[in-house]
Design an enzyme around this catalytic site. Structure first.
Site, PDB file in Angstrom:
ATOM      1  N   TYR A  90      -9.735  -0.609   1.377  1.00 26.73           N
ATOM      2  CA  TYR A  90      -9.598  -0.770   2.828  1.00 26.73           C
ATOM      3  C   TYR A  90      -9.337   0.541   3.551  1.00 26.73           C
ATOM      4  CZ  TYR A  90      -9.929  -5.809   3.355  1.00 26.73           C
ATOM      5  OH  TYR A  90     -10.401  -7.088   3.408  1.00 26.73           O
ATOM      6  N   ASP A 108       0.802  -1.226   0.000  1.00 28.06           N
ATOM      7  CA  ASP A 108       0.000   0.000   0.000  1.00 28.06           C
ATOM      8  C   ASP A 108       0.833   1.273   0.000  1.00 28.06           C
ATOM      9  OD1 ASP A 108      -2.457  -1.214  -0.260  1.00 28.06           O
ATOM     10  OD2 ASP A 108      -2.748  -1.455   1.887  1.00 28.06           O
TER      11      ASP A 108
END
Length: 781
Positions: free
Chosen positions: A488, A400
């Protein structure tokens, strides 16, 4: 109507009182009278201000410095021949991003602990160099800053150990918008030729191009998109568009080759549908005409079921219309801040907050009662690896930071993401020649632990059940930010406890990345909706803790519990019997390692040259919390060498200015040829009485479930670890806290003696229609 939170009082239920008698009434009256304080405080009370002892040298480069760096890079004299990113194509040279270069610790400590000058500031920039004869991506360092005639542009090579310094091959670079746009004509051409097939299979779903109004499907692809930079691909999955497209996948995949900078050379590899692989349009059409492509389940076209709003169809819970309990700083804030330097002091703790677009929030110079414990505490990577029998699920390993995790830390909702009255700070990062301010995206607040820090009652020779009782209120200061990276929402918490413990926790919410449901694929997750399977995956969040326990000379002590056979002469009837003892040793060399089975080992970073009053080395213990895991797959081709940091619970290395990051933001597309190979940190160096860095992993094995719809819940997707004093002090650090109650009962007369140490119960009437219902920084709703 304005509602008020009622005044709070301590009730007799706080203690187990005897059922009857004058003594109970007297005790209750004393308890309430001594605890109640009529002074008022408001939720809008700001934290007291304080001046940081030193300037925050880890802070983001200033907006004017970013602009100066941008202009310098684009100056023709630089020789970089740059195009503006908004107009760039893969064969151009252009700036990907500009960020802050981390300071060398060896330069910082003389400034932090002495009178040395402020270390020089540098920026770092990644430039995609598609216009070179051999295209690549190159990272540069630009400084000193502020920019002057002496400011230079140099290749930033020293941070990386993969063999190419700050460079990665073109095919390993970030798959950004220009690269995606370059592949779209090929995708549109292929999908246009089979629009009748997709329309028949997917309720009219077709793809004619990203900007074609006839398109009714959306697409996505997995990471990585290369193994070693010699090739590039996109394994594309099509989905039903909408706000919850992550939960509406279709059973249709297009695999393409997109190696190099020339889109005319890109080609199709094949299709996957119905768990079968078709290498050409002709083969797919033949199967369609033969009736072999029937889809058993139609995907939902209406995404209302997947939105995080109120669902009337679930019914109504009694009394849900009332405001839920909340954390309130009733007595006013007990922490102090220097907003300019993003410096905080709280109950003996002090630390600086820094921020980068890639790593997000970072903490520096963490001290308790004036003594440094940690030089740097920072998240290094949030990785997620999936499993499945479909191209995207099998292919997906996310890093990420590759998606600029810090830049995705957004505005927090007061009263829900953080308690009402929290201190909110902005976080800033740079985008091209501009600076982006993410409003109120970090919050600081003190929270009730909802259990006492310590407690004990003594004696039981009377109706009260005790003769003496002491209880100390538990609280902690929390620094929080939430990063929404695609599907997320990661919540990062740093909790500073009153006893000198520091707790790090991560929670995950948001949409699952799901797969199309097939009954034969249950080993990769359950059916969670009409045509959707929850894809099994791991979340591994890697942290760096650069310990400086009373200095930079530290060791890692390992205390292993062992069951041993022994005899003791005072137990002759037992003969030889088993009991436990500790085998205490010092870890000698750098290594990656895992928690001992059954947690039968304690790991302590200690200073072998400093002892407490009892002659014990002063240190900090690394205490496993909830769900401390590592990657399930250790030899996957998608995470072969670019994710070594995710493959053990813990690691310890010797601090070097050249080993700042566990990962590189350009590692995602290079699993077989990474720019940064974490395993190379562990080359046999001694770690006894040295400057140590501990790397640890939090995370979750995400066993998906139907309760992940609409989004995963923070209650279950939660992981934590605690760094706690271990002989660091001479006794527990709770004796100097005034928020306590000491109660004594005279066993003969039954009279009570109650001590509140001058700390009563403050109250705060709060009008719920004004400060409560608002998004921090965005005004009233």
């Amino acid at each position: 109507m304005v509602q008020l939170i009622p005044y709070l009082v301590l009730a007799s239920t706080v203690l187990a009182l005897p059922p009857l008698g004058y003594e109970r009434k007297l005790f209750h009256e004393k308890l309430v009278r001594s605890s109640y304080n009529t002074s008022k405080s408001c939720l809008t009370d700001a934290a007291q201000t304080i001046k940081a002892p030193k300037s925050n040298i880890w802070a983001q480069i200033a907006a004017e410095d970013n602009l100066a760096v941008w202009n310098l890079l684009h100056d023709p004299a630089s020789g970089l021949n740059l195009t503006h990113p908004s107009k760039a194509v893969p064969s151009d040279n252009y700036v990907y991003w500009i960020d802050t270069l981390p300071q060398n610790k060896t330069d910082v400590l003389p400034y932090l602990d002495g009178n040395a000058t402020v270390p020089i500031k540098y920026a770092r920039a990644i430039i995609f160099e598609g216009g070179k004869d051999v295209p690549n991506s190159q990272e540069y360092m630009i400084g000193p800053l502020p920019a002057t005639e002496s400011t230079t542009i140099q290749k930033l090579d020293y941070l990386y150990n993969g063999g190419m310094g700050g460079s990665v091959p073109y095919n390993s670079r970030h798959f950004d918008s220009p690269r995606s746009k370059a592949t779209d004509p090929l995708i549109a051409s292929i999908m246009s030729n089979i629009s009748d097939i997709t329309a028949a299979l997917f309720q009219g779903g077709v793809y004619f191009g990203a900007n074609d109004n006839r398109t009714t499907l959306t697409l996505t692809h997995g990471d990585p998109t290369s193994f070693d930079g010699t090739q590039a691909w996109r394994n594309i999955m099509f989905r039903v568009p909408g706000p919850a497209s992550y939960l509406t996948p279709l059973d249709f995949f297009l695999l393409i080759n997109c190696t190099g900078t020339d889109p005319s050379l890109y080609s199709m590899r094949g299709f996957v549908t119905g768990e079968k692989y078709y290498t050409s349009i002709e083969a797919l059409r033949k199967a369609f005409n033969a009736g072999e492509l029937a889809i058993e389940y139609d995907q939902s076209l209406d995404a209302d079921w997947a939105l995080v709003d109120y669902k009337t169809e679930l019914g109504k819970r009694e009394l849900e219309e009332k405001l839920a309990p909340t954390t309130l700083e009733l007595g006013g804030k007990r922490y102090k801040v220097d907003k300019e330097n993003q410096y905080v002091e709280y109950m003996g703790w002090s630390f600086y907050v820094a921020f980068t677009r890639t790593l997000g929030v970072m903490l520096y110079d963490i001290r308790f009662k004036g003594e440094r414990i940690i030089y740097e505490l920072s998240m290094q990577e949030a990785a997620a690896q999936y499993g499945g029998n479909q191209p995207k699920a099998a292919n997906t390993l996310y890093h990420d930071t590759y998606y600029d995790l810090g830049a995705q830390m957004g505005t927090l909702v007061e009263g829900y993401d953080c308690p009402w009255g929290s201190t909110f700070w902005n976080l800033t990062y740079h985008s091209n020649n501009e600076t982006v301010v993410s409003k109120n995206s970090l919050c600081v607040f003190e929270a009730d632990m909802n259990f006492p820090l310590s407690r004990h009652r003594y004696g039981s020779s009377n109706d009260y059940g005790f003769s003496k009782l002491g209880t100390v209120k538990g609280a902690q200061l929390i620094v929080r930010a939430i990063a929404t990276i695609g599907n997320y929402d990661y919540m990062f918490d740093y909790g500073f406890h009153l006893d000198g413990s520091l707790e790090i926790s991560v929670r995950a919410s948001g949409y699952l990345q799901s797969s199309f449901y097939y009954p034969t694929q249950g080993k990769w997750g359950p059916r969670i909706q009409q045509a959707t399977q929850g894809s099994l995956h791991d979340h591994i969040i890697t942290f760096k803790a650069d310990f400086d326990v009373l200095g930079t000379s530290n060791s890692l002590q390992v205390s292993e519990l062992k069951a041993v056979e022994q005899s003791q002469p005072w137990f002759p009837e037992l003969g030889v019997f088993e009991q436990m003892e500790m085998d205490v040793s010092i870890m000698q060399t750098e290594q990656q390692f895992n928690w001992a089975p059954n947690n039968e080992a304690m790991y302590v970073v200690l200073n072998p040259n400093k002892t407490n009053a009892w002659g014990e080395s002063r240190g900090y213990r690394i205490v496993p919390g909830r769900s401390n895991i590592h990657l399930t797959t250790l030899k996957s081709p998608w995470s072969l060498k670019n994710s070594e940091f995710s493959k053990s619970h813990l690691a310890v290395s010797r601090q070097h200015d050249t080993e700042v990051f566990a990962n590189s933001v350009q590692n995602s597309n290079a699993p077989m040829n990474p720019q940064q190979d974490f395993s190379k940190f562990f080359d046999g160096e001694s770690i006894d009485n040295e400057d140590l860095v501990v790397w640890f992993n939090l995370g979750m094995h995400h066993f998906t479930r139907s309760e992940d719809v609409p989004v995963t819940l923070y209650t279950e997707a939660y992981s934590s670890i605690v760094l706690a004093p271990q002989n660091f002090f001479d006794r527990a650090q709770d004796g100097d806290l005034l928020n306590r109650r000491w109660i004594e009962v005279d066993t003969e007369s039954g009279e009570l003696s109650f001590e509140d140490y001058g700390v009563g119960l403050d109250t705060c009437p709060v009008a719920l229609d004004e400060p409560v219902m608002r998004v921090a920084g965005l005004g009233n709703l």
